[in-house]
Motif scaffolding. Structure first.
Motif, mmCIF file in Angstrom:
data_model
loop_
_atom_site.group_PDB
_atom_site.id
_atom_site.type_symbol
_atom_site.label_atom_id
_atom_site.label_comp_id
_atom_site.label_asym_id
_atom_site.label_seq_id
_atom_site.Cartn_x
_atom_site.Cartn_y
_atom_site.Cartn_z
ATOM 1 N N MET A 140 43.416 32.473 44.587
ATOM 2 C CA MET A 140 42.664 31.505 43.781
ATOM 3 C C MET A 140 42.115 32.233 42.567
ATOM 4 N N THR A 141 42.760 31.983 41.398
ATOM 5 C CA THR A 141 42.417 32.772 40.220
ATOM 6 C C THR A 141 42.015 31.887 39.045
ATOM 7 N N ASP A 201 35.260 39.303 42.590
ATOM 8 C CA ASP A 201 34.570 40.353 41.831
ATOM 9 C C ASP A 201 33.570 39.841 40.817
ATOM 10 N N ASP A 205 40.481 36.070 45.258
ATOM 11 C CA ASP A 205 40.481 36.184 43.809
ATOM 12 C C ASP A 205 41.568 37.203 43.479
ATOM 13 N N ASP A 225 43.917 31.959 27.905
ATOM 14 C CA ASP A 225 43.469 32.596 26.657
ATOM 15 C C ASP A 225 44.463 33.635 26.173
ATOM 16 N N TRP A 278 36.356 39.464 31.933
ATOM 17 C CA TRP A 278 37.137 39.691 33.148
ATOM 18 C C TRP A 278 37.654 41.112 33.171
ATOM 19 N N GLY A 296 42.841 32.884 36.300
ATOM 20 C CA GLY A 296 43.942 33.201 35.399
ATOM 21 C C GLY A 296 44.963 32.072 35.408
ATOM 22 N N ASP A 303 35.456 31.923 32.437
ATOM 23 C CA ASP A 303 35.063 33.340 32.463
ATOM 24 C C ASP A 303 34.823 33.902 31.063
ATOM 25 N N LYS A 337 36.836 28.208 38.648
ATOM 26 C CA LYS A 337 35.665 28.690 39.404
ATOM 27 C C LYS A 337 34.525 28.952 38.423
#
Ligand code: G3P
Ligand code: MG
Length: 340
Positions: free
Chosen positions: A47-48, A286, A7, A162, A212, A50, A209, A249
């Motif tokens: 792997m995000t 996280d 992450d 976003d 974050w 974002g 998410d 995710k």
């Protein structure tokens, strides 16, 4: 066979520029650049949830951050799995939202979407689409002014990030298009309040998410919070739940995509892509709601760090191991594999 899926936010970085302790070291160790710690290369990818940039641009930025060379098979952003999803829209008009400037259009073009329009293009077409929004000089330089959108039947809406997303403008336009006649701006189809009619064009959101971690002391709202607001407005207007498809995710689509990329990377570094990955890779992360839930569901080793969203106590999703930071996590996993 040992492998890792890292992450980014809350594990390797906080915000745009703050590199977290141990991040550089572990990526160099796994890249085989510190033979005194580990003689071999270990396959890994980032792997995000974002995004908001093309993968090439993001990889260049990450190489600058960590001083490590990455291959194209080492990065999964929230929207990267769309590459396997958008072929049916290749020659159709789509709305792409989010990302700084016209990044969303660059991302869309990099996935082969030829008719990708931005929210700012719609404001350039008619300012009263949302007259609280005024184009900046920078936006004036990239908006399309050659399109009469009353003739454009949008076939889908993609929200890829976003950042750079005006939540009010996006809420107005997305709700309008979902209630339109055939995806045309400036139209509204007849429908009964509270009765879904299934005539909406597809809405694809790439990051669930709600919060974050950044370099601000308290976690910030993410695209999940935008969706929560959009859902409430859509429900108030139509009496129906917001119809959308979620990527990112903890959704399996993203893990399946990451696994196939990891196998390609394994082949890149001379490994056998057919090697079993079951029970591996190790996933330092996280956010219990997205990362740990996703890794657990996909059968990966989930390592929950204390440097991001998770602030102690019993996490909503129990990881394989709670660790202080990314370096503790990597060393724990390498020890488990008997590699150190
Ligand atoms: O916008 C990014 C955020 O939702 C989390 O990113 O790297 O922790 O998955 P990451
Ligand atoms: Mg994170």
């Amino acid at each position: 066979m040992a492998a890792f899926a890292f992450d980014i936010d809350g594990v390797l970085k906080h915000g745009k520029s703050h590199i977290l302790p141990g991040a550089n070291r572990v990526l160099n160790v796994l890249s085989g650049r510190t033979p005194e710690v580990l003689a071999q290369k270990v396959p890994f990818l980032l792997m995000t949830n974002g995004g908001g940039q093309t993968e090439d641009e993001r990889l260049k930025a990450l190489e600058g951050d960590f001083g490590v060379q990455f291959s194209k098979n080492q990065l999964v952003q929230s929207h990267t799995p769309l590459q396997d999803y958008v072929s049916e829209y290749r020659d159709k008009p789509v709305l792409v939202c989010g990302g700084e400037g016209d990044a969303a259009r660059s991302v869309a073009h990099s996935y082969g979407l030829k008719q990708a329009y931005l929210l700012q293009d719609l404001v350039a077409w008619r300012g009263n689409v949302w007259d609280r929004y005024h184009l900046t000089a920078a936006e004036e330089s990239f908006v399309r002014r050659d399109i009469d959108f009353s003739n454009i039947p949008f076939s889908a809406i993609f929200v890829i990030h976003d950042a750079g997303l005006d939540w009010a403008l996006a809420t107005q336009v997305i709700t309008e298009l979902l209630n339109s006649d055939g995806g045309r701006m400036g139209t509204q189809r007849q429908r009964k309040k509270g009765v879904p009619d299934g005539k909406e064009i597809p809405l694809i959101l790439t990051n669930p998410d709600f919060i974050w971690p950044t370099d601000y002391p308290v976690p910030r709202f993410g695209m999940g919070a935008f969706r929560t607001g959009l859902d409430a407005v859509y429900k108030e207007l139509t009496g129906c739940d917001l119809p959308y498809t979620q990527f990112g995710k903890p959704h399996t689509t993203t893990y399946k995509f990451a696994e196939s990329m990891l196998r390609r990377h394994l082949a890149d570094i001379g490994g056998n892509p057919a090697d079993p990955l079951s029970g591996e890779p190790a996933d330092p992360a996280d956010n219990p709601a997205s990362d740990i839930a996703g890794a657990n569901a996909y059968g990966w080793v989930s390592l929950l760090v204390r440097t991001g969203v998770y602030a102690g106590g019993e996490p909503a999703h129990r990881p394989t191991q709670i660790v202080d930071n990314v370096e503790d996590g990597v060393m724990w996993a390498l020890k488990r594999e008997g590699l150190v």
